[in-house]
Design a protein around this motif. Structure first.
Motif, PDB file in Angstrom:
ATOM      1  N   GLY A 134       0.897  -1.324  -0.115  1.00  0.00           N
ATOM      2  CA  GLY A 134      -0.097  -0.128   0.091  1.00  0.00           C
ATOM      3  C   GLY A 134       0.893   1.045   0.147  1.00  0.00           C
ATOM      4  O   GLY A 134       2.042   1.287   0.566  1.00  0.00           O
ATOM      5  N   PHE A 135       0.303   2.396  -0.485  1.00  0.00           N
ATOM      6  CA  PHE A 135       0.947   3.799  -0.460  1.00  0.00           C
ATOM      7  C   PHE A 135       0.039   4.826  -0.268  1.00  0.00           C
ATOM      8  O   PHE A 135      -1.217   4.653  -0.695  1.00  0.00           O
ATOM      9  CB  PHE A 135       1.761   4.133  -1.880  1.00  0.00           C
ATOM     10  N   THR A 136       0.492   5.826   0.774  1.00  0.00           N
ATOM     11  CA  THR A 136      -0.430   6.573   1.065  1.00  0.00           C
ATOM     12  C   THR A 136      -0.243   7.913   0.035  1.00  0.00           C
ATOM     13  O   THR A 136      -1.041   8.895   0.181  1.00  0.00           O
ATOM     14  CB  THR A 136      -0.124   7.284   2.540  1.00  0.00           C
ATOM     15  N   THR A 137       0.573   7.990  -0.609  1.00  0.00           N
ATOM     16  CA  THR A 137       0.999   9.286  -1.275  1.00  0.00           C
ATOM     17  C   THR A 137       1.778   9.023  -2.474  1.00  0.00           C
ATOM     18  O   THR A 137       2.713   8.174  -2.235  1.00  0.00           O
ATOM     19  CB  THR A 137       1.358  10.355  -0.414  1.00  0.00           C
ATOM     20  N   GLY A 138       2.059   9.882  -3.396  1.00  0.00           N
ATOM     21  CA  GLY A 138       2.934  10.052  -4.238  1.00  0.00           C
ATOM     22  C   GLY A 138       4.030  11.020  -4.119  1.00  0.00           C
ATOM     23  O   GLY A 138       4.984  11.495  -4.804  1.00  0.00           O
ATOM     24  N   GLY A 139       3.873  11.829  -2.809  1.00  0.00           N
ATOM     25  CA  GLY A 139       4.786  12.823  -2.198  1.00  0.00           C
ATOM     26  C   GLY A 139       5.400  12.408  -0.920  1.00  0.00           C
ATOM     27  O   GLY A 139       5.671  11.327  -0.841  1.00  0.00           O
ATOM     28  N   HIS A 140       5.894  13.519  -0.370  1.00  0.00           N
ATOM     29  CA  HIS A 140       6.699  13.378   0.923  1.00  0.00           C
ATOM     30  C   HIS A 140       5.926  12.891   2.232  1.00  0.00           C
ATOM     31  O   HIS A 140       4.557  13.303   2.180  1.00  0.00           O
ATOM     32  CB  HIS A 140       7.573  14.637   1.104  1.00  0.00           C
ATOM     33  N   THR A 141       6.353  12.396   3.093  1.00  0.00           N
ATOM     34  CA  THR A 141       5.744  11.995   4.274  1.00  0.00           C
ATOM     35  C   THR A 141       6.550  12.294   5.439  1.00  0.00           C
ATOM     36  O   THR A 141       7.656  12.675   5.437  1.00  0.00           O
ATOM     37  CB  THR A 141       5.531  10.446   4.276  1.00  0.00           C
ATOM     38  N   GLY A 142       5.812  12.780   6.685  1.00  0.00           N
ATOM     39  CA  GLY A 142       6.624  13.172   7.672  1.00  0.00           C
ATOM     40  C   GLY A 142       6.920  12.554   8.994  1.00  0.00           C
ATOM     41  O   GLY A 142       7.246  12.998   9.979  1.00  0.00           O
ATOM     42  N   GLU A 143       7.048  11.170   8.839  1.00  0.00           N
ATOM     43  CA  GLU A 143       7.689  10.180   9.902  1.00  0.00           C
ATOM     44  C   GLU A 143       8.975  10.709  10.107  1.00  0.00           C
ATOM     45  O   GLU A 143      10.017  10.970   9.122  1.00  0.00           O
ATOM     46  CB  GLU A 143       7.427   8.890   9.562  1.00  0.00           C
ATOM     47  N   ASP A 144       9.708  10.116  11.356  1.00  0.00           N
ATOM     48  CA  ASP A 144      11.262  10.056  11.218  1.00  0.00           C
ATOM     49  C   ASP A 144      11.733   9.265  10.436  1.00  0.00           C
ATOM     50  O   ASP A 144      11.249   8.127  10.140  1.00  0.00           O
ATOM     51  CB  ASP A 144      11.412   9.691  12.881  1.00  0.00           C
ATOM     52  N   VAL A 145      12.819   9.638   9.913  1.00  0.00           N
ATOM     53  CA  VAL A 145      13.714   8.653   9.322  1.00  0.00           C
ATOM     54  C   VAL A 145      14.987   8.134   9.751  1.00  0.00           C
ATOM     55  O   VAL A 145      15.389   8.592  11.080  1.00  0.00           O
ATOM     56  CB  VAL A 145      14.264   9.654   7.807  1.00  0.00           C
TER      57      VAL A 145
END
Length: 261
Positions: A134-145
């Motif tokens: 699954g993917f939530t977006t085609g853009g950036h996400t805000g979780e810690d890396v």
């Protein structure tokens, strides 16, 4: 990740792992090197599992996620590069991306795609569905890396992103404040004696306009270009605007206005 291409993501991670491996190998031999590997942000919101695995996910074998991806011979970018101009070989391209033996429903989704961009989107959705991803977006996400580090004075723990740069600068004996003062000068001081204005016709993209008796130079904010008589000159630093609407430029920008470069 922007294209929701799991095959591309896996390929890039493997290549990145190999590159970091070379850096760590050097650091091991050198004994005075710090290696940091970190992303600037998350992307795409990838999840292992989707609507297909809502029930019974605890008994779903790992092969249900991996095997569909193993069938791909190319990444999404590689496969779609093989598309003919008339798009008549969609199914052959799909097979390169691991999507052989298309169902009637999958064929229908692919048939609807009318250009390369739509075909790419359709292929990525079809493969993700087969691989239960699954993917939530085609853009950036805000979780810690993740922060990976090795060697002398390596940073560990939970950091604000800008603190990584400060840690690296300290390790290299670089004074960031001194460097900032050297690289960036407030525009009114930098162009003293010249007419300094701001073109705010496009509120989201203001332009610093500097005029002296020789020329007029336009400096778009957040870009490393100067525009003179419609011609772009690439600079070594971007033009910065702060919260007080002050503009800061590099010494090279000064030279361009003075017609020294």
């Amino acid at each position: 990740a922007h294209a929701n291409d799991p095959v591309g993501m896996i390929s890039d991670v493997l290549a990145f792992d190999e590159a970091v491996g070379k850096a760590v190998e050097f650091a091991e031999k050198d004994g005075n090197t710090m290696v940091i590997a970190i992303a600037d942000h998350g992307n795409s919101g990838l999840s292992i599992g989707n609507a297909n695995t809502t029930k019974g996910y605890d008994t779903t074998p790992v092969s249900a996620y991996i095997d569909p991806l193993k069938k791909a011979k190319m990444t999404l970018e590689g496969a779609t590069s093989k598309l003919k101009e008339d798009l008549s070989n969609k199914e052959e391209v799909a097979a390169l991306y691991g999507l052989s033996n298309l169902t009637s429903e999958e064929k229908a989704q692919l048939t609807k795609a009318r250009d390369k961009k739509e075909i790419s989107a359709a292929l990525s959705k079809l493969l993700a569905n087969r691989a239960n991803l699954g993917f939530t977006t085609g853009g950036h996400t805000g979780e810690d890396v993740f922060l990976y580090s090795y060697g002398v004075d390596r940073p560990t723990g939970h950091f604000d992103n800008t603190d990584i740069a400060k840690h690296m600068a300290k390790s290299m004996n670089i004074n960031l404040n001194e460097l900032t003062n050297e690289l960036f000068i407030e525009a009114n001081k930098a162009f003293k004696g010249s007419k300094v204005e701001v073109d705010s016709k496009d509120k989201n993209n203001p332009v610093l306009v500097v005029t002296n008796n020789k020329r007029t130079v336009r400096f778009p904010v957040n870009k490393n270009i100067a525009i003179v008589n419609g011609k772009e000159i690439q600079m070594d630093s971007v033009v910065v605007q702060d919260k007080k609407n002050r503009f800061f430029v590099s010494k090279q920008a000064q030279q361009i206005v003075k017609n020294e470069k």
